[in-house]
Design an enzyme around this catalytic site. Structure first.
Site, PDB file in Angstrom:
ATOM      1  N   ASN A 240       1.172   8.855  10.386  1.00 15.56           N
ATOM      2  CA  ASN A 240       1.493   7.840   9.384  1.00 15.56           C
ATOM      3  C   ASN A 240       3.003   7.943   9.188  1.00 15.56           C
ATOM      4  OD1 ASN A 240       2.007   6.284   7.134  1.00 15.56           O
ATOM      5  ND2 ASN A 240       0.155   6.901   6.061  1.00 15.56           N
TER       6      ASN A 240
ATOM      7  N   ALA B 270       7.568   4.548   5.785  1.00 12.67           N
ATOM      8  CA  ALA B 270       8.579   3.496   5.913  1.00 12.67           C
ATOM      9  C   ALA B 270       9.296   3.527   7.258  1.00 12.67           C
ATOM     10  CB  ALA B 270       9.594   3.603   4.775  1.00 12.67           C
TER      11      ALA B 270
ATOM     12  N   HIS C 291       8.839   0.810  10.249  1.00  7.89           N
ATOM     13  CA  HIS C 291       9.476  -0.497  10.377  1.00  7.89           C
ATOM     14  C   HIS C 291      10.820  -0.475  11.083  1.00  7.89           C
ATOM     15  CE1 HIS C 291       6.255  -1.155   7.614  1.00  7.89           C
ATOM     16  NE2 HIS C 291       6.821  -0.368   6.728  1.00  7.89           N
TER      17      HIS C 291
ATOM     18  N   GLU D  56      -1.595   5.247  15.124  1.00 13.72           N
ATOM     19  CA  GLU D  56      -0.758   4.958  13.956  1.00 13.72           C
ATOM     20  C   GLU D  56      -1.684   4.644  12.784  1.00 13.72           C
ATOM     21  OE1 GLU D  56       2.397   1.562  12.423  1.00 13.72           O
ATOM     22  OE2 GLU D  56       1.875   1.632  14.549  1.00 13.72           O
TER      23      GLU D  56
ATOM     24  N   ARG E 176       0.549  -7.140   3.081  1.00 14.93           N
ATOM     25  CA  ARG E 176       1.545  -6.772   2.067  1.00 14.93           C
ATOM     26  C   ARG E 176       2.860  -7.507   2.319  1.00 14.93           C
ATOM     27  NH1 ARG E 176       1.880  -0.642   1.053  1.00 14.93           N
ATOM     28  NH2 ARG E 176       3.037  -1.442  -0.743  1.00 14.93           N
TER      29      ARG E 176
ATOM     30  N   ARG F 297       6.745  -5.041   5.714  1.00  9.86           N
ATOM     31  CA  ARG F 297       5.769  -4.016   6.091  1.00  9.86           C
ATOM     32  C   ARG F 297       4.880  -4.461   7.248  1.00  9.86           C
ATOM     33  NH1 ARG F 297       5.934  -0.088   2.065  1.00  9.86           N
ATOM     34  NH2 ARG F 297       6.532  -0.878   0.019  1.00  9.86           N
TER      35      ARG F 297
END
Length: 155
Positions: free
Chosen positions: A81, A84, A87, A105, A114, A118
């Site tokens: 994971n 941020a 991106h 992922e 969202r 994102r």
């Protein structure tokens, strides 16, 4: 030629930035389970699946790259994971690509539903697959998927 393996399947589980704040950071979005509880669920699932796992977390891009590179020497697959970094971290993307390990992922939320920023992942093109939107269960599903990928590659 058929590949064979012995011993348990080994998976590196890598948590990116701010995941250590689970249960504190926006619990209505990311869930109420704290970081330790999430890791306990991951460990329980790994045990149930007969997997050997190592769980690591960092808020630092360089440390995450180090984790991926270290996994190359011992792991059969990666569950990550990237938070941020998903991106924009081409450096993590490149490390995953270089590892040549099956990589899942993971995101706790459905990133596609969202904010616009994102919805784009630079990690996805070098990942085997992406599991999003199932909260903590995203990790548990990823462990099952990673196990099957490794098993199928050794048939």
């Amino acid at each position: 030629m058929q590949l064979t393996r012995s011993g348990p399947i080994k998976i590196a589980v890598i948590h990116g930035p701010n995941l250590n704040m689970l249960g504190i950071r926006d619990p209505d979005i990311y869930g109420k389970d704290n970081f330790d509880t999430v890791n306990q669920k991951i460990e329980a699932q790994a045990k149930a699946l007969g997997l050997e796992i190592t769980i690591q977390q960092s808020n630092s891009e360089g440390a995450i790259i180090d984790f991926v590179q270290e996994a190359m020497s011992w792991s059969d697959a990666i569950v990550i994971n990237p938070g941020a970094y998903t991106h924009y971290s081409y450096a993590i993307r490149d490390a995953i690509a270089d590892s040549r390990l099956p990589t899942i992922e993971v995101h706790l939320t459905n990133v596609h539903a969202r904010e616009e920023f994102r919805r784009h992942s630079v990690i996805s093109p070098v990942s085997t697959g992406q599991i999003v939107g199932f909260g903590t269960n995203s990790y548990l599903l990823a462990l099952t998927a990673a196990k099957r990928l490794v098993e199928e590659s050794h048939r």
